[in-house]
Design a protein around this motif. Structure first.
Motif, mmCIF file in Angstrom:
data_model
loop_
_atom_site.group_PDB
_atom_site.id
_atom_site.type_symbol
_atom_site.label_atom_id
_atom_site.label_comp_id
_atom_site.label_asym_id
_atom_site.label_seq_id
_atom_site.Cartn_x
_atom_site.Cartn_y
_atom_site.Cartn_z
ATOM 1 N N MET A 1 0.830 -1.204 0.000
ATOM 2 C CA MET A 1 0.000 0.000 0.000
ATOM 3 C C MET A 1 0.867 1.258 0.000
ATOM 4 O O MET A 1 0.563 2.232 -0.702
ATOM 5 N N ASN A 2 1.930 1.246 0.788
ATOM 6 C CA ASN A 2 2.834 2.399 0.814
ATOM 7 C C ASN A 2 3.501 2.612 -0.539
ATOM 8 O O ASN A 2 3.623 3.747 -1.014
ATOM 9 N N LYS A 3 3.917 1.522 -1.165
ATOM 10 C CA LYS A 3 4.552 1.606 -2.491
ATOM 11 C C LYS A 3 3.547 2.144 -3.502
ATOM 12 O O LYS A 3 3.882 3.002 -4.319
ATOM 13 N N THR A 4 2.317 1.650 -3.429
ATOM 14 C CA THR A 4 1.270 2.107 -4.344
ATOM 15 C C THR A 4 1.016 3.599 -4.165
ATOM 16 O O THR A 4 0.868 4.338 -5.136
ATOM 17 N N LYS A 5 0.978 4.053 -2.908
ATOM 18 C CA LYS A 5 0.740 5.475 -2.639
ATOM 19 C C LYS A 5 1.842 6.338 -3.253
ATOM 20 O O LYS A 5 1.564 7.343 -3.905
ATOM 21 N N LYS A 6 3.092 5.921 -3.073
ATOM 22 C CA LYS A 6 4.205 6.702 -3.620
ATOM 23 C C LYS A 6 4.170 6.715 -5.146
ATOM 24 O O LYS A 6 4.376 7.750 -5.780
ATOM 25 N N GLU A 7 3.909 5.550 -5.741
ATOM 26 C CA GLU A 7 3.855 5.478 -7.201
ATOM 27 C C GLU A 7 2.657 6.248 -7.749
ATOM 28 O O GLU A 7 2.739 6.861 -8.812
ATOM 29 N N TYR A 8 1.555 6.219 -7.037
ATOM 30 C CA TYR A 8 0.337 6.912 -7.473
ATOM 31 C C TYR A 8 0.587 8.407 -7.597
ATOM 32 O O TYR A 8 0.179 9.041 -8.578
ATOM 33 N N VAL B 1 -2.199 10.569 -15.303
ATOM 34 C CA VAL B 1 -3.639 10.453 -15.073
ATOM 35 C C VAL B 1 -4.084 9.021 -15.368
ATOM 36 O O VAL B 1 -4.864 8.432 -14.613
ATOM 37 N N LEU B 2 -3.583 8.450 -16.452
ATOM 38 C CA LEU B 2 -3.929 7.075 -16.803
ATOM 39 C C LEU B 2 -3.420 6.102 -15.737
ATOM 40 O O LEU B 2 -4.146 5.191 -15.318
ATOM 41 N N GLY B 3 -2.201 6.320 -15.287
ATOM 42 C CA GLY B 3 -1.631 5.461 -14.250
ATOM 43 C C GLY B 3 -2.431 5.531 -12.953
ATOM 44 O O GLY B 3 -2.661 4.510 -12.293
ATOM 45 N N GLN B 4 -2.861 6.724 -12.595
ATOM 46 C CA GLN B 4 -3.673 6.877 -11.396
ATOM 47 C C GLN B 4 -5.026 6.194 -11.550
ATOM 48 O O GLN B 4 -5.530 5.562 -10.625
ATOM 49 N N VAL C 1 -5.674 3.558 -13.424
ATOM 50 C CA VAL C 1 -5.422 2.114 -13.335
ATOM 51 C C VAL C 1 -5.242 1.709 -11.871
ATOM 52 O O VAL C 1 -5.782 0.688 -11.421
ATOM 53 N N THR C 2 -4.527 2.506 -11.107
ATOM 54 C CA THR C 2 -4.315 2.208 -9.688
ATOM 55 C C THR C 2 -5.642 2.198 -8.939
ATOM 56 O O THR C 2 -5.915 1.280 -8.155
ATOM 57 N N ARG C 3 -6.481 3.206 -9.172
ATOM 58 C CA ARG C 3 -7.789 3.244 -8.508
ATOM 59 C C ARG C 3 -8.640 2.037 -8.893
ATOM 60 O O ARG C 3 -9.293 1.418 -8.050
ATOM 61 N N PHE C 4 -8.605 1.686 -10.164
ATOM 62 C CA PHE C 4 -9.356 0.525 -10.641
ATOM 63 C C PHE C 4 -8.854 -0.750 -9.958
ATOM 64 O O PHE C 4 -9.649 -1.564 -9.464
ATOM 65 N N MET C 5 -7.545 -0.920 -9.884
ATOM 66 C CA MET C 5 -6.967 -2.120 -9.275
ATOM 67 C C MET C 5 -7.274 -2.182 -7.776
ATOM 68 O O MET C 5 -7.526 -3.249 -7.226
ATOM 69 N N LEU C 6 -7.272 -1.029 -7.121
ATOM 70 C CA LEU C 6 -7.616 -1.007 -5.699
ATOM 71 C C LEU C 6 -9.072 -1.410 -5.473
ATOM 72 O O LEU C 6 -9.385 -2.158 -4.541
ATOM 73 N N ARG C 7 -9.966 -0.929 -6.342
ATOM 74 C CA ARG C 7 -11.377 -1.333 -6.227
ATOM 75 C C ARG C 7 -11.527 -2.834 -6.457
ATOM 76 O O ARG C 7 -12.280 -3.507 -5.741
ATOM 77 N N GLU C 8 -10.834 -3.368 -7.450
ATOM 78 C CA GLU C 8 -10.895 -4.805 -7.727
ATOM 79 C C GLU C 8 -10.331 -5.615 -6.562
ATOM 80 O O GLU C 8 -10.895 -6.636 -6.170
#
Length: 123
Positions: free
Chosen positions: A72-79, A84-87, A89-96
């Motif tokens: 989660m920490n790594k995801t936050k830093k990368e986010y 915009v597209l990367g963010q 995808v991250t939101r979509f993956m977190l919901r999944e």
């Protein structure tokens, strides 16, 4: 490795009543819980409980928790540094991932109920 469960109340001691209130599962009788309580606290000092038998399971849970928090920490830093597209995808993956965890939680609840049902004495 032993895992120490600190007292549940503010008095600095873990009484059997506190232990019973936390661990009673409707399957073990009060006498069985009392036997478990005194076997886990071999010195019966009531200040701490040493859960040597549970430590193996708690260690695995701790390893999983640490791995999830690190991810989660790594995801936050990368986010924060993503496009915009990367963010998106991250939101979509977190919901999944959240949906999958909820599904697992329901499966675990069913498994717990089945095990508890099998553990209850026949009427």
């Amino acid at each position: 490795i032993s895992v120490v469960l600190c007292c549940l109340s503010d008095d600095g001691k873990l009484s059997f009543d506190e232990f019973n209130a936390y661990f009673a599962d409707g399957i073990l009788t009060t006498e069985e819980l009392q036997e478990l309580f005194y076997s886990l606290d071999g010195q019966q000092n009531k200040y701490t409980m040493i859960f040597g038998g549970f430590s193996r399971h708690l260690i695995h849970r701790r390893i999983l928790n640490v791995a999830i928090l690190e991810a989660m920490n790594k995801t936050k830093k990368e986010y924060q540094d993503s496009s915009v597209l990367g963010q998106f995808v991250t939101r979509f993956m977190l919901r999944e991932t959240s949906s999958q965890l909820l599904s697992l939680q329901m499966s675990l609840q069913c498994a717990m109920e089945a095990v508890e049902e099998q553990s209850r004495p026949a009427p």
